[in-house]
Design a protein around this motif. Sequence first.
Motif, PDB file in Angstrom:
ATOM      1  N   THR A  25      20.294  26.039 -39.603  1.00 22.25           N
ATOM      2  CA  THR A  25      19.699  27.582 -38.497  1.00 22.25           C
ATOM      3  C   THR A  25      19.272  26.639 -37.328  1.00 22.25           C
ATOM      4  O   THR A  25      18.542  25.924 -37.261  1.00 22.25           O
ATOM      5  N   PHE A  26      19.395  28.219 -35.888  1.00 23.07           N
ATOM      6  CA  PHE A  26      18.243  27.740 -34.976  1.00 23.07           C
ATOM      7  C   PHE A  26      18.159  28.963 -34.867  1.00 23.07           C
ATOM      8  O   PHE A  26      18.018  29.801 -34.484  1.00 23.07           O
ATOM      9  N   GLU A  27      16.762  28.648 -33.481  1.00 26.13           N
ATOM     10  CA  GLU A  27      16.173  29.501 -32.752  1.00 26.13           C
ATOM     11  C   GLU A  27      16.253  29.696 -31.934  1.00 26.13           C
ATOM     12  O   GLU A  27      15.880  28.576 -31.318  1.00 26.13           O
ATOM     13  N   ALA A  28      16.857  30.593 -31.272  1.00 29.61           N
ATOM     14  CA  ALA A  28      17.159  31.066 -29.438  1.00 29.61           C
ATOM     15  C   ALA A  28      16.293  32.261 -29.068  1.00 29.61           C
ATOM     16  O   ALA A  28      16.375  32.837 -29.790  1.00 29.61           O
ATOM     17  N   GLY A  29      15.863  31.077 -27.417  1.00 30.10           N
ATOM     18  CA  GLY A  29      15.631  32.699 -26.590  1.00 30.10           C
ATOM     19  C   GLY A  29      16.518  33.259 -26.294  1.00 30.10           C
ATOM     20  O   GLY A  29      17.959  33.146 -27.006  1.00 30.10           O
ATOM     21  N   ILE A  30      16.764  34.515 -25.527  1.00 26.11           N
ATOM     22  CA  ILE A  30      17.414  35.230 -25.015  1.00 26.11           C
ATOM     23  C   ILE A  30      17.103  35.285 -23.305  1.00 26.11           C
ATOM     24  O   ILE A  30      15.995  36.115 -23.352  1.00 26.11           O
ATOM     25  N   VAL A  31      18.285  35.678 -22.922  1.00 26.07           N
ATOM     26  CA  VAL A  31      18.412  36.225 -21.055  1.00 26.07           C
ATOM     27  C   VAL A  31      18.393  37.377 -21.570  1.00 26.07           C
ATOM     28  O   VAL A  31      19.897  37.901 -21.991  1.00 26.07           O
ATOM     29  N   LEU A  32      17.492  38.635 -20.923  1.00 25.25           N
ATOM     30  CA  LEU A  32      17.941  40.127 -21.841  1.00 25.25           C
ATOM     31  C   LEU A  32      17.260  41.108 -19.872  1.00 25.25           C
ATOM     32  O   LEU A  32      16.607  40.016 -19.431  1.00 25.25           O
ATOM     33  N   VAL A  33      17.748  41.964 -19.938  1.00 24.12           N
ATOM     34  CA  VAL A  33      17.068  42.735 -19.054  1.00 24.12           C
ATOM     35  C   VAL A  33      16.281  43.710 -19.174  1.00 24.12           C
ATOM     36  O   VAL A  33      16.354  44.048 -20.054  1.00 24.12           O
ATOM     37  N   GLY A  34      15.415  44.134 -17.724  1.00 26.14           N
ATOM     38  CA  GLY A  34      14.473  45.581 -19.126  1.00 26.14           C
ATOM     39  C   GLY A  34      14.984  46.549 -19.744  1.00 26.14           C
ATOM     40  O   GLY A  34      14.613  46.568 -21.211  1.00 26.14           O
ATOM     41  N   THR A  35      15.735  46.965 -19.914  1.00 24.46           N
ATOM     42  CA  THR A  35      16.107  48.366 -20.309  1.00 24.46           C
ATOM     43  C   THR A  35      16.798  47.837 -21.433  1.00 24.46           C
ATOM     44  O   THR A  35      16.986  48.447 -22.922  1.00 24.46           O
ATOM     45  N   GLU A  36      17.098  46.408 -21.718  1.00 25.29           N
ATOM     46  CA  GLU A  36      17.043  45.910 -23.282  1.00 25.29           C
ATOM     47  C   GLU A  36      16.096  45.785 -24.022  1.00 25.29           C
ATOM     48  O   GLU A  36      16.462  45.846 -25.194  1.00 25.29           O
ATOM     49  N   VAL A  37      15.301  45.181 -23.578  1.00 22.97           N
ATOM     50  CA  VAL A  37      14.268  44.969 -24.588  1.00 22.97           C
ATOM     51  C   VAL A  37      13.914  46.362 -24.748  1.00 22.97           C
ATOM     52  O   VAL A  37      12.877  46.460 -26.140  1.00 22.97           O
ATOM     53  N   LYS A  38      13.553  47.589 -24.661  1.00 26.59           N
ATOM     54  CA  LYS A  38      12.953  48.566 -24.705  1.00 26.59           C
ATOM     55  C   LYS A  38      14.327  49.186 -25.004  1.00 26.59           C
ATOM     56  O   LYS A  38      13.324  49.636 -26.334  1.00 26.59           O
ATOM     57  N   ALA A  39      15.604  48.858 -25.180  1.00 29.54           N
ATOM     58  CA  ALA A  39      15.985  49.666 -26.449  1.00 29.54           C
ATOM     59  C   ALA A  39      16.177  48.845 -27.826  1.00 29.54           C
ATOM     60  O   ALA A  39      16.056  48.687 -28.554  1.00 29.54           O
ATOM     61  N   LEU A  40      15.757  47.034 -27.955  1.00 31.14           N
ATOM     62  CA  LEU A  40      14.977  46.632 -29.131  1.00 31.14           C
ATOM     63  C   LEU A  40      14.018  46.816 -29.646  1.00 31.14           C
ATOM     64  O   LEU A  40      13.476  47.324 -30.585  1.00 31.14           O
ATOM     65  N   ARG A  41      13.356  47.471 -28.489  1.00 28.13           N
ATOM     66  CA  ARG A  41      12.279  48.272 -28.929  1.00 28.13           C
ATOM     67  C   ARG A  41      12.609  49.187 -29.827  1.00 28.13           C
ATOM     68  O   ARG A  41      11.329  49.268 -31.480  1.00 28.13           O
ATOM     69  N   GLU A  42      12.869  50.082 -29.525  1.00 33.28           N
ATOM     70  CA  GLU A  42      13.307  51.272 -30.447  1.00 33.28           C
ATOM     71  C   GLU A  42      14.070  50.766 -31.610  1.00 33.28           C
ATOM     72  O   GLU A  42      14.522  51.246 -32.363  1.00 33.28           O
ATOM     73  N   GLY A  43      14.949  49.368 -31.690  1.00 33.12           N
ATOM     74  CA  GLY A  43      15.831  49.259 -33.170  1.00 33.12           C
ATOM     75  C   GLY A  43      17.198  49.204 -32.711  1.00 33.12           C
ATOM     76  O   GLY A  43      17.343  49.398 -33.585  1.00 33.12           O
ATOM     77  N   LYS A  44      17.523  49.291 -31.023  1.00 31.84           N
ATOM     78  CA  LYS A  44      18.933  49.733 -30.802  1.00 31.84           C
ATOM     79  C   LYS A  44      19.662  48.439 -30.884  1.00 31.84           C
ATOM     80  O   LYS A  44      20.478  48.320 -29.981  1.00 31.84           O
ATOM     81  N   ALA A  45      19.940  47.874 -31.951  1.00 33.61           N
ATOM     82  CA  ALA A  45      20.911  46.641 -31.974  1.00 33.61           C
ATOM     83  C   ALA A  45      22.231  46.604 -33.728  1.00 33.61           C
ATOM     84  O   ALA A  45      21.800  46.605 -33.681  1.00 33.61           O
ATOM     85  N   ASN A  46      22.605  45.917 -33.176  1.00 35.31           N
ATOM     86  CA  ASN A  46      24.207  45.651 -33.751  1.00 35.31           C
ATOM     87  C   ASN A  46      24.866  44.227 -33.626  1.00 35.31           C
ATOM     88  O   ASN A  46      24.963  44.204 -32.732  1.00 35.31           O
ATOM     89  N   LEU A  47      24.276  43.056 -34.838  1.00 35.66           N
ATOM     90  CA  LEU A  47      24.736  41.846 -34.858  1.00 35.66           C
ATOM     91  C   LEU A  47      26.333  41.694 -35.493  1.00 35.66           C
ATOM     92  O   LEU A  47      26.739  40.819 -35.359  1.00 35.66           O
TER      93      LEU A  47
END
Length: 152
Positions: free
Chosen positions: A25-47
């Motif tokens: 396993t590896f830990e990676a940062g991710i390049v996001l735009v502002g509205t993506e970060v706000k959506a992630l704070r609400e837990g709106k993601a699917n992998l």
Amino acid sequence: MDKTTEEKNITVNRKARHEYHILQTFEAGIVLVGTEVKALREGKANLVDSYAAIKNGEVWLIGAHISEYKQGNINNHNPTRDRKLLLNKSEIRKLIGKTREKGLTLIPLRMYFKIGRVKVELALAKGKKSYDKRETIAKRDFQREQERKIKY
């Protein structure tokens, strides 16, 4: 809890551990735009059904779905766009060598906040055959049965 080790899961790819043998396993940062970060704070993601690929010496997360931010305006992000992952050059070189091997792929296991930054846990994985999946299920059921017997 110590701030340096505080991690808050956004989403976990449970299907990945069932479908693949996790090798590293590896830990990676991710390049996001502002509205993506706000959506992630609400837990709106699917992998589910997402993967990582190496293009031009860079690692990209493909197929990950981050829902649009409800309070976003016309500049809201595309939910399924490809997102660049941030890794060290040496890690990328290692991944290039490993993914060229037969049957190895890069799968995101989870997305989480670490000290206010969004991180992705990437796994170097090999696909399981259907009999491997059945074997895993049988072991898990056996383990549960043993725990029940010990409990009573």
